[in-house]
Design an enzyme around this catalytic site. Structure first.
Site, mmCIF file in Angstrom:
data_model
loop_
_atom_site.group_PDB
_atom_site.id
_atom_site.type_symbol
_atom_site.label_atom_id
_atom_site.label_comp_id
_atom_site.label_asym_id
_atom_site.label_seq_id
_atom_site.Cartn_x
_atom_site.Cartn_y
_atom_site.Cartn_z
ATOM 1 N N LYS A 136 0.848 -1.198 0.000
ATOM 2 C CA LYS A 136 0.000 0.000 0.000
ATOM 3 C C LYS A 136 0.876 1.238 0.000
ATOM 4 O O LYS A 136 2.023 1.189 0.456
ATOM 5 C CB LYS A 136 -0.897 0.002 1.252
ATOM 6 N N ASP A 175 -6.958 4.417 -4.527
ATOM 7 C CA ASP A 175 -7.594 4.253 -3.210
ATOM 8 C C ASP A 175 -8.229 5.607 -2.883
ATOM 9 O O ASP A 175 -8.564 6.359 -3.817
ATOM 10 C CB ASP A 175 -6.553 3.805 -2.172
HETATM 11 N N1 LIG Z 1 -11.122 2.365 -4.681
HETATM 12 C C1 LIG Z 1 -11.052 1.062 -4.550
HETATM 13 O O1 LIG Z 1 -10.987 0.323 -5.555
HETATM 14 C C2 LIG Z 1 -11.074 0.424 -3.191
HETATM 15 C C3 LIG Z 1 -10.942 -0.973 -3.136
HETATM 16 C C4 LIG Z 1 -11.058 -1.603 -1.900
HETATM 17 C C5 LIG Z 1 -11.247 -0.847 -0.763
HETATM 18 N N2 LIG Z 1 -11.322 0.517 -0.844
HETATM 19 C C6 LIG Z 1 -11.558 1.233 0.411
HETATM 20 O O2 LIG Z 1 -12.843 1.838 0.366
HETATM 21 C C7 LIG Z 1 -12.845 3.048 1.143
HETATM 22 C C8 LIG Z 1 -13.302 4.197 0.268
HETATM 23 O O3 LIG Z 1 -12.427 4.306 -0.854
HETATM 24 P P1 LIG Z 1 -12.853 5.061 -2.201
HETATM 25 O O4 LIG Z 1 -11.910 4.597 -3.237
HETATM 26 O O5 LIG Z 1 -14.311 4.967 -2.396
HETATM 27 O O6 LIG Z 1 -12.465 6.555 -1.821
HETATM 28 P P2 LIG Z 1 -13.093 7.898 -2.435
HETATM 29 O O7 LIG Z 1 -12.099 8.944 -2.152
HETATM 30 O O8 LIG Z 1 -13.532 7.681 -3.843
HETATM 31 O O9 LIG Z 1 -14.400 8.114 -1.555
HETATM 32 C C9 LIG Z 1 -14.387 8.240 -0.163
HETATM 33 C C10 LIG Z 1 -15.766 8.772 0.251
HETATM 34 O O10 LIG Z 1 -15.844 8.811 1.665
HETATM 35 C C11 LIG Z 1 -16.274 10.110 2.062
HETATM 36 N N3 LIG Z 1 -15.761 10.392 3.388
HETATM 37 C C12 LIG Z 1 -14.492 10.672 3.754
HETATM 38 N N4 LIG Z 1 -14.445 10.901 5.079
HETATM 39 C C13 LIG Z 1 -15.705 10.739 5.529
HETATM 40 C C14 LIG Z 1 -16.319 10.852 6.793
HETATM 41 N N5 LIG Z 1 -15.596 11.147 7.874
HETATM 42 N N6 LIG Z 1 -17.653 10.615 6.883
HETATM 43 C C15 LIG Z 1 -18.385 10.289 5.803
HETATM 44 N N7 LIG Z 1 -17.870 10.180 4.581
HETATM 45 C C16 LIG Z 1 -16.551 10.411 4.453
HETATM 46 C C17 LIG Z 1 -15.768 11.040 0.998
HETATM 47 O O11 LIG Z 1 -16.477 12.276 0.989
HETATM 48 C C18 LIG Z 1 -16.058 10.197 -0.243
HETATM 49 O O12 LIG Z 1 -17.419 10.289 -0.581
HETATM 50 C C19 LIG Z 1 -11.433 3.161 1.707
HETATM 51 O O13 LIG Z 1 -11.388 2.515 2.966
HETATM 52 C C20 LIG Z 1 -10.598 2.367 0.704
HETATM 53 O O14 LIG Z 1 -9.384 1.907 1.265
HETATM 54 C C21 LIG Z 1 -11.243 1.169 -2.033
#
Ligand SMILES: NC(=O)c1ccc[n+]([C@@H]2O[C@H](COP(=O)([O-])OP(=O)(O)OC[C@H]3O[C@@H](n4cnc5c(N)ncnc54)[C@H](O)[C@@H]3O)[C@@H](O)[C@H]2O)c1
Length: 424
Positions: free
Chosen positions: A107, A147
Site C-alpha cells: 500500500k 484508493d
Molecule cells: N477504490 C477502490 O478500488 C477500493 C478498493 C477496496 C477498498 N477501498 C476502500 O474503500 C474506502 C473508500 O475508498 P474510495 O476509493 O471509495 O475513496 P473515495 O475517495 O472515492 O471516496 C471516499 C468517500 O468517503 C467520504 N468520506 C471521507 N471521510 C468521511 C467521513 N468522515 N464521513 C463520511 N464520509 C466520508 C468522501 O467524501 C467520499 O465520498 C477506503 O477505505 C478504501 O481503502 C477502495
C-alpha cells in the site's frame, strides 16, 4: 473518531493472532506476517502554483510477497501515516489471498489534502511521488492502484511517469488506469460491483432477497457511490448515504442515479437539494447513517468508523464492509454478541483488486477483454471467494471475519513454507 488512540496496525495484529490460534499454527509459521517486508518513506517536493515549494511526506509499504508481487492502492489523505499504510498493506496480503489471486500485499500513501491542490499541483505531486517510489515498484515487483482520493487520471500519470523512467511503455506497473491507456473495462465500478454481489449473496445465505431491503451507505466515492447505485439497480432501497460534508436521507429511497451524477461534478452532499430528501451535516449525519434502522449497512469511507462508542447503537442486521478496516476489534465483539452479520473488508471489497488483477493480466498479454467478460469473471471469482469463507465459518462456527482471515493465513503460510526463509 478516536484517531489518536487508534492504531490500525495493532488492530490487524490482534485479528491475525486470534485467527492463527484458531488455526492452531505454531508461532514460527506466521510470525513473518506480523512484520512488513519493506517500508519506504519519501519526501515529495512540489513547486506550487504561487512559486513556493511544499514538501509532502509519502509512503510505500510492502507487507508480504509469499504469493506474488505486492499489490495495493495509493491514498492521498491528510491523515495518512506509516501505521495506517502498514495496516492497509497487510490487509491487502490477506485480501489477495482470500480472493485467491497471485499477489502479496502492499500500500502507499501521501499525507496531503488533495482538495487544496490545483490540477497542476496534483499532477506534479503524483509524478514526483512516482519518481520517489520508482526504485521499489514494477510490473513484477509491486503494482499500485487507486484508493481514497486517487483516481484513474492519477493512475494514468503514474503509468506515464514510470514508463518514462523505465524507458519503455509499462502499463502493468499500475492498475485502475483509464481504459484508453490500458485500463480494464469495468475496473472503475469493480469494488462497488463486488460489494453489491456480496450484499446479494449474504442476504441469499439468510434466505432474504435484496429486492425491497433497505440500505445505508457511508461514503459516496468510488466504492460507496457505485455500490449504492448497483444495489439500488437490484431493487433495494438506499435510504441514507453520506460524504465528508454530511448525509442525505429519504425513507422512500434516494434518487441514487441523480445523486451520483451530482457528486461526479466534485460536489458535496451539503449542496444537494431535493424535496423529500433531508440533509444532516457531519458529524451527526455520519453517525445517523451508521446507526440507521436498515437491513444492510455498507461502511465505505474510511477505517475506524464503527467503534465501541457506536457499535451498540447499530440497528442494521448485516454489515458489508466496503471500506478497509471500518470496524475496530472492540466494536466487532459487540456486533457479534448482538448477532449482526459482518462481511469483512478483505472479502467484501476484494472486487477492486480482483479486477486490478484482470487489468494487469490484460496489460501483460496486451490483449483486452469486453466489459461483459470482465464482469462475468469478476462475479465468478467473488462467488468462489464468498463460498470459501462462508464454508470455513460454518465449519469452525465462527464469524465471517475470523473465517476470512483463516482462509487467507492458511494460503499465505502454505506458500511461505514451500518457499522457505532463506535470505543468505
Ligand atoms: N477504490 C477502490 O478500488 C477500493 C478498493 C477496496 C477498498 N477501498 C476502500 O474503500 C474506502 C473508500 O475508498 P474510495 O476509493 O471509495 O475513496 P473515495 O475517495 O472515492 O471516496 C471516499 C468517500 O468517503 C467520504 N468520506 C471521507 N471521510 C468521511 C467521513 N468522515 N464521513 C463520511 N464520509 C466520508 C468522501 O467524501 C467520499 O465520498 C477506503 O477505505 C478504501 O481503502 C477502495
Amino acid at each position: 473518531m478516536e484517531n489518536k488512540k487508534y492504531n490500525p496496525y495493532d488492530q490487524m495484529l490482534m485479528v491475525l493472532e486470534s485467527a492463527a490460534q484458531k488455526l492452531k499454527l505454531k508461532e514460527s509459521d506466521y510470525v513473518a506476517l506480523k512484520h512488513c517486508e519493506r517500508q519506504l518513506q519519501v519526501a515529495v517536493p512540489v513547486v506550487m502554483d504561487d512559486g513556493s515549494v511544499q514538501v509532502f511526506e509519502g509512503y510505500r509499504v510492502q507487507h508480504n510477497s509469499a504469493r506474488g508481487p505486492y499489490k495495493g492502492g495509493i491514498r492521498f489523505h491528510q491523515d495518512a501515516d506509516m501505521d495506517e499504510v502498514k495496516a492497509l498493506a497487510a490487509w491487502m496480503s490477506f485480501k489477495c489471498a482470500v480472493a485467491n489471486i497471485p499477489y502479496g500485499g502492499g500500500k502507499g500513501g501521501v499525507k496531503v489534502d488533495p482538495t487544496k491542490l490545483s490540477q497542476n499541483e496534483l499532477e506534479k505531486l503524483t509524478r514526483n511521488f512516482t519518481m520517489a517510489i520508482a526504485p521499489l515498484v514494477g510490473e513484477y515487483i509491486d503494482i499500485p492502484a487507486p484508493d481514497v482520493n486517487t483516481n484513474a487520471q492519477i493512475m494514468g500519470w503514474f503509468a506515464d511517469t514510470y514508463s518514462r523512467i523505465n524507458g519503455r511503455y509499462t502499463p502493468g506497473v499500475v492498475t485502475g488506469k483509464p481504459p484508453i491507456i490500458g485500463g480494464s473495462l469495468g475496473r472503475a465500478e469493480a469494488t462497488g460491483r463486488g460489494v453489491m454481489l456480496v450484499v446479494k449473496e449474504i442476504l441469499k445465505a439468510h434466505k432474504k432477497s435484496i429486492k425491497g431491503c433497505t440500505v445505508a451507505v457511508q461514503g459516496n466515492g468510488n466504492v460507496g457511490g457505485i455500490a449504492a447505485q448497483l444495489i439500488a439497480q437490484e431493487g433495494a432501497k438506499v435510504v441514507a448515504i453520506s460524504d465528508i460534508s454530511g448525509a442525505v436521507f429519504c425513507d422512500a429511497g434516494l434518487p441514487i442515479e441523480e445523486l451520483l451524477a451530482f457528486s461526479k461534478q466534485r460536489k458535496l452532499l451539503k449542496d444537494y437539494k431535493k424535496d423529500g430528501v433531508k440533509f444532516v451535516a457531519n458529524p451527526e449525519g455520519n453517525q445517523m447513517v451508521l446507526t440507521a434502522a436498515v437491513d444492510v449497512l455498507v461502511p465505505a469511507a474510511l477505517e475506524n468508523q464503527i467503534t465501541k462508542d457506536n457499535a451498540d447503537k447499530i440497528k442494521a442486521k448485516f454489515i458489508v464492509e466496503g471500506a478497509n478496516g471500518p470496524t475496530t476489534v472492540e466494536a466487532d465483539e459487540i456486533l457479534n454478541k448482538k448477532g449482526i452479520v459482518v462481511v469483512p473488508d478483505i472479502l467484501a471489497n476484494c472486487g477492486g483488486v480482483v479486477c486490478s488483477y484482470f487489468e494487469w493480466v490484460q496489460n501483460l498479454a496486451n490483449y483486452y477483454w469486453t466489459e461483459k467478460e470482465v464482469n462475468a469473471k469478476l462475479e465468478e471469482k467473488m462467488m468462489i471467494a464468498f463460498e470459501g469463507v462462508y464454508k470455513k465459518a460454518e465449519e469452525h462456527k465462527c464469524p465471517l471475519r475470523m473465517a476470512a482471515y483463516m482462509v487467507a493465513i492458511e494460503r499465505i503460510v502454505e506458500a511461505k513454507k514451500i518457499k522457505g526463509y532463506y535470505y543468505g
